[in-house]
Design a protein around this motif. Structure first.
Motif, PDB file in Angstrom:
ATOM      1  N   THR A  68     -20.071  12.625 -15.185  1.00  0.00           N
ATOM      2  CA  THR A  68     -19.970  13.860 -15.946  1.00  0.00           C
ATOM      3  C   THR A  68     -19.190  14.861 -15.106  1.00  0.00           C
ATOM      4  O   THR A  68     -19.710  15.419 -14.132  1.00  0.00           O
ATOM      5  N   GLU A  69     -17.926  15.045 -15.482  1.00  0.00           N
ATOM      6  CA  GLU A  69     -17.031  15.977 -14.785  1.00  0.00           C
ATOM      7  C   GLU A  69     -15.948  16.426 -15.758  1.00  0.00           C
ATOM      8  O   GLU A  69     -15.635  15.727 -16.720  1.00  0.00           O
ATOM      9  N   SER A  70     -15.358  17.550 -15.486  1.00  0.00           N
ATOM     10  CA  SER A  70     -14.150  17.997 -16.167  1.00  0.00           C
ATOM     11  C   SER A  70     -13.087  18.101 -15.083  1.00  0.00           C
ATOM     12  O   SER A  70     -13.265  18.810 -14.097  1.00  0.00           O
ATOM     13  N   LEU A  71     -11.996  17.377 -15.269  1.00  0.00           N
ATOM     14  CA  LEU A  71     -11.051  17.107 -14.183  1.00  0.00           C
ATOM     15  C   LEU A  71      -9.697  17.748 -14.408  1.00  0.00           C
ATOM     16  O   LEU A  71      -9.237  17.870 -15.544  1.00  0.00           O
ATOM     17  N   THR A  72      -9.028  18.084 -13.294  1.00  0.00           N
ATOM     18  CA  THR A  72      -7.650  18.556 -13.330  1.00  0.00           C
ATOM     19  C   THR A  72      -6.835  17.738 -12.342  1.00  0.00           C
ATOM     20  O   THR A  72      -7.207  17.609 -11.179  1.00  0.00           O
ATOM     21  N   VAL A  73      -5.733  17.183 -12.839  1.00  0.00           N
ATOM     22  CA  VAL A  73      -4.810  16.416 -12.001  1.00  0.00           C
ATOM     23  C   VAL A  73      -3.460  17.120 -12.046  1.00  0.00           C
ATOM     24  O   VAL A  73      -2.859  17.250 -13.109  1.00  0.00           O
ATOM     25  N   ALA A  74      -2.981  17.577 -10.882  1.00  0.00           N
ATOM     26  CA  ALA A  74      -1.706  18.296 -10.807  1.00  0.00           C
ATOM     27  C   ALA A  74      -0.832  17.726  -9.691  1.00  0.00           C
ATOM     28  O   ALA A  74      -0.121  18.454  -9.017  1.00  0.00           O
ATOM     29  N   LYS A  75      -0.925  16.424  -9.485  1.00  0.00           N
ATOM     30  CA  LYS A  75      -0.084  15.756  -8.491  1.00  0.00           C
ATOM     31  C   LYS A  75       0.163  14.332  -8.950  1.00  0.00           C
ATOM     32  O   LYS A  75      -0.592  13.784  -9.742  1.00  0.00           O
ATOM     33  N   ALA A  76       1.240  13.744  -8.450  1.00  0.00           N
ATOM     34  CA  ALA A  76       1.670  12.405  -8.873  1.00  0.00           C
ATOM     35  C   ALA A  76       0.797  11.333  -8.235  1.00  0.00           C
ATOM     36  O   ALA A  76       1.064  10.863  -7.135  1.00  0.00           O
ATOM     37  N   ILE A  77      -0.278  10.966  -8.940  1.00  0.00           N
ATOM     38  CA  ILE A  77      -1.200   9.945  -8.455  1.00  0.00           C
ATOM     39  C   ILE A  77      -1.549   8.997  -9.593  1.00  0.00           C
ATOM     40  O   ILE A  77      -1.206   9.249 -10.746  1.00  0.00           O
ATOM     41  N   SER A  78      -2.256   7.933  -9.256  1.00  0.00           N
ATOM     42  CA  SER A  78      -2.831   7.036 -10.257  1.00  0.00           C
ATOM     43  C   SER A  78      -4.335   7.249 -10.266  1.00  0.00           C
ATOM     44  O   SER A  78      -4.956   7.358  -9.210  1.00  0.00           O
ATOM     45  N   VAL A  79      -4.905   7.308 -11.458  1.00  0.00           N
ATOM     46  CA  VAL A  79      -6.350   7.418 -11.619  1.00  0.00           C
ATOM     47  C   VAL A  79      -6.773   6.192 -12.419  1.00  0.00           C
ATOM     48  O   VAL A  79      -6.372   6.034 -13.571  1.00  0.00           O
ATOM     49  N   THR A  80      -7.560   5.320 -11.782  1.00  0.00           N
ATOM     50  CA  THR A  80      -7.904   4.044 -12.403  1.00  0.00           C
ATOM     51  C   THR A  80      -9.405   3.815 -12.419  1.00  0.00           C
ATOM     52  O   THR A  80     -10.116   4.214 -11.505  1.00  0.00           O
ATOM     53  N   GLY A  81      -9.852   3.139 -13.460  1.00  0.00           N
ATOM     54  CA  GLY A  81     -11.240   2.704 -13.543  1.00  0.00           C
ATOM     55  C   GLY A  81     -11.283   1.193 -13.459  1.00  0.00           C
ATOM     56  O   GLY A  81     -10.253   0.541 -13.251  1.00  0.00           O
ATOM     57  N   ASP A  82     -12.481   0.623 -13.621  1.00  0.00           N
ATOM     58  CA  ASP A  82     -12.605  -0.833 -13.647  1.00  0.00           C
ATOM     59  C   ASP A  82     -12.188  -1.367 -15.017  1.00  0.00           C
ATOM     60  O   ASP A  82     -11.320  -2.223 -15.114  1.00  0.00           O
ATOM     61  N   LEU A  83     -12.797  -0.860 -16.061  1.00  0.00           N
ATOM     62  CA  LEU A  83     -12.464  -1.179 -17.454  1.00  0.00           C
ATOM     63  C   LEU A  83     -12.779   0.056 -18.290  1.00  0.00           C
ATOM     64  O   LEU A  83     -13.726   0.783 -17.977  1.00  0.00           O
ATOM     65  N   SER A  84     -12.056   0.261 -19.374  1.00  0.00           N
ATOM     66  CA  SER A  84     -12.354   1.435 -20.197  1.00  0.00           C
ATOM     67  C   SER A  84     -13.743   1.327 -20.824  1.00  0.00           C
ATOM     68  O   SER A  84     -14.354   2.341 -21.157  1.00  0.00           O
ATOM     69  N   SER A  85     -14.271   0.120 -20.945  1.00  0.00           N
ATOM     70  CA  SER A  85     -15.614  -0.044 -21.510  1.00  0.00           C
ATOM     71  C   SER A  85     -16.715   0.193 -20.482  1.00  0.00           C
ATOM     72  O   SER A  85     -17.885   0.350 -20.853  1.00  0.00           O
ATOM     73  N   THR A  86     -16.362   0.247 -19.202  1.00  0.00           N
ATOM     74  CA  THR A  86     -17.397   0.403 -18.166  1.00  0.00           C
ATOM     75  C   THR A  86     -17.212   1.642 -17.290  1.00  0.00           C
ATOM     76  O   THR A  86     -18.134   2.018 -16.578  1.00  0.00           O
ATOM     77  N   THR A  87     -16.044   2.258 -17.291  1.00  0.00           N
ATOM     78  CA  THR A  87     -15.796   3.477 -16.513  1.00  0.00           C
ATOM     79  C   THR A  87     -15.648   4.617 -17.510  1.00  0.00           C
ATOM     80  O   THR A  87     -14.613   4.744 -18.172  1.00  0.00           O
TER      81      THR A  87
ATOM     82  N   ILE B  33     -15.240  12.561  -8.592  1.00  0.00           N
ATOM     83  CA  ILE B  33     -13.877  12.186  -8.972  1.00  0.00           C
ATOM     84  C   ILE B  33     -12.916  13.297  -8.553  1.00  0.00           C
ATOM     85  O   ILE B  33     -11.864  13.031  -7.973  1.00  0.00           O
ATOM     86  N   GLN B  34     -13.277  14.556  -8.824  1.00  0.00           N
ATOM     87  CA  GLN B  34     -12.393  15.669  -8.477  1.00  0.00           C
ATOM     88  C   GLN B  34     -12.187  15.760  -6.976  1.00  0.00           C
ATOM     89  O   GLN B  34     -11.087  16.085  -6.519  1.00  0.00           O
ATOM     90  N   ASP B  35     -13.218  15.448  -6.177  1.00  0.00           N
ATOM     91  CA  ASP B  35     -13.047  15.423  -4.719  1.00  0.00           C
ATOM     92  C   ASP B  35     -11.970  14.417  -4.321  1.00  0.00           C
ATOM     93  O   ASP B  35     -11.144  14.692  -3.451  1.00  0.00           O
ATOM     94  N   CYS B  36     -11.998  13.241  -4.945  1.00  0.00           N
ATOM     95  CA  CYS B  36     -10.982  12.214  -4.650  1.00  0.00           C
ATOM     96  C   CYS B  36      -9.595  12.675  -5.084  1.00  0.00           C
ATOM     97  O   CYS B  36      -8.616  12.489  -4.359  1.00  0.00           O
ATOM     98  N   ILE B  37      -9.505  13.284  -6.261  1.00  0.00           N
ATOM     99  CA  ILE B  37      -8.220  13.796  -6.747  1.00  0.00           C
ATOM    100  C   ILE B  37      -7.684  14.851  -5.782  1.00  0.00           C
ATOM    101  O   ILE B  37      -6.509  14.836  -5.415  1.00  0.00           O
ATOM    102  N   ASP B  38      -8.548  15.750  -5.352  1.00  0.00           N
ATOM    103  CA  ASP B  38      -8.127  16.809  -4.431  1.00  0.00           C
ATOM    104  C   ASP B  38      -7.676  16.249  -3.086  1.00  0.00           C
ATOM    105  O   ASP B  38      -6.759  16.776  -2.458  1.00  0.00           O
ATOM    106  N   ALA B  39      -8.308  15.174  -2.624  1.00  0.00           N
ATOM    107  CA  ALA B  39      -7.969  14.574  -1.324  1.00  0.00           C
ATOM    108  C   ALA B  39      -6.697  13.732  -1.378  1.00  0.00           C
ATOM    109  O   ALA B  39      -6.032  13.541  -0.357  1.00  0.00           O
ATOM    110  N   ALA B  40      -6.347  13.241  -2.558  1.00  0.00           N
ATOM    111  CA  ALA B  40      -5.194  12.346  -2.697  1.00  0.00           C
ATOM    112  C   ALA B  40      -3.876  13.083  -2.494  1.00  0.00           C
ATOM    113  O   ALA B  40      -3.756  14.270  -2.800  1.00  0.00           O
ATOM    114  N   ASN B  41      -2.909  12.349  -1.972  1.00  0.00           N
ATOM    115  CA  ASN B  41      -1.534  12.827  -1.849  1.00  0.00           C
ATOM    116  C   ASN B  41      -0.687  12.136  -2.904  1.00  0.00           C
ATOM    117  O   ASN B  41      -1.066  11.084  -3.412  1.00  0.00           O
ATOM    118  N   PRO B  42       0.482  12.690  -3.232  1.00  0.00           N
ATOM    119  CA  PRO B  42       1.351  12.017  -4.190  1.00  0.00           C
ATOM    120  C   PRO B  42       1.567  10.547  -3.800  1.00  0.00           C
ATOM    121  O   PRO B  42       1.797  10.232  -2.638  1.00  0.00           O
TER     122      PRO B  42
END
Length: 194
Positions: free
Chosen positions: A86-105, A65-74
């Motif tokens: 299992t990750e601890s994430l940092t988001v410091a850019k204007a992006i959307s982070v989406t899963g399929d459903l909160s019960s499955t992601t 997930i962090q690799d995708c966040i790092d690769a994303a542009n605003p």
């Protein structure tokens, strides 16, 4: 955005190397009438550039997930398919982070860490569960960024949470969610066992 380019001396090089009719149609009149002595002319051109958003999907081009966040542009989206991560994430850019459903992601924190930190950006977070975050520091939460928000810490950001579950996260301040100097919009957010 809108960019203003001041072309001086480099105009003949630009005219020779940029196919103006296919890349920048708005520059065609300028590039087809390049004077013999370009150093005596300054041409200012305003070009409006529209960048198409890209969707980065975990497991398809990005290993984590962090690799995708790092690769994303605003303006881009990071999509997390259904699964347990299992990750601890940092988001410091204007992006959307989406899963399929909160019960499955479901994103579990690394041992003794927060699940996610959002800082200094406008972020949309949706259809995700953040769980297992543990922040034990009791220092001043306005001074130490490691304090508070076991599940999610939002600091100096504009964040929209939609269909997000913050479950079983712990911290001395804001076990599930801590927001400092931020605007947070909540819709369908479930905070439990914090």
């Amino acid at each position: 955005g809108i960019y203003t380019l001041s072309l001086h001396d480099a105009l003949p090089i630009l005219a020779a190397t940029v196919p103006s009719t296919t890349v920048w149609p708005a520059l065609s009149p300028v590039l087809t009438s390049v004077p013999e002595s370009p150093t005596t002319h300054v041409v200012t051109v305003t070009v409006e550039v529209f960048m198409l958003a890209t969707t980065f999907t975990v497991g398809s081009g990005c290993a984590t997930i962090q690799d995708c966040i790092d690769a994303a542009n605003p303006g881009d989206e990071v999509h997390i398919p259904a699964g347990s991560y299992t990750e601890s994430l940092t988001v410091a850019k204007a992006i959307s982070v989406t899963g399929d459903l909160s019960s499955t992601t479901i994103i579990h924190a690394l041992a003794n860490q927060r699940v996610m930190t959002i800082t200094s950006a406008a972020v949309n977070l949706s259809d995700i569960t953040l769980t297992g975050g543990l922040v034990t520091s009791t220092e001043d939460l306005f001074v130490d960024a490691s304090v508070g928000g076991g599940g999610l810490r939002i600091d100096n950001a504009q964040t929209e949470l939609t269909n997000v579950a913050l479950v079983n996260n712990q911290s001395g301040f804001g076990g599930g969610l801590l927001a400092l100097t931020s605007t947070v919009t909540l819709e369908g957010v479930d905070i439990q066992q914090t």
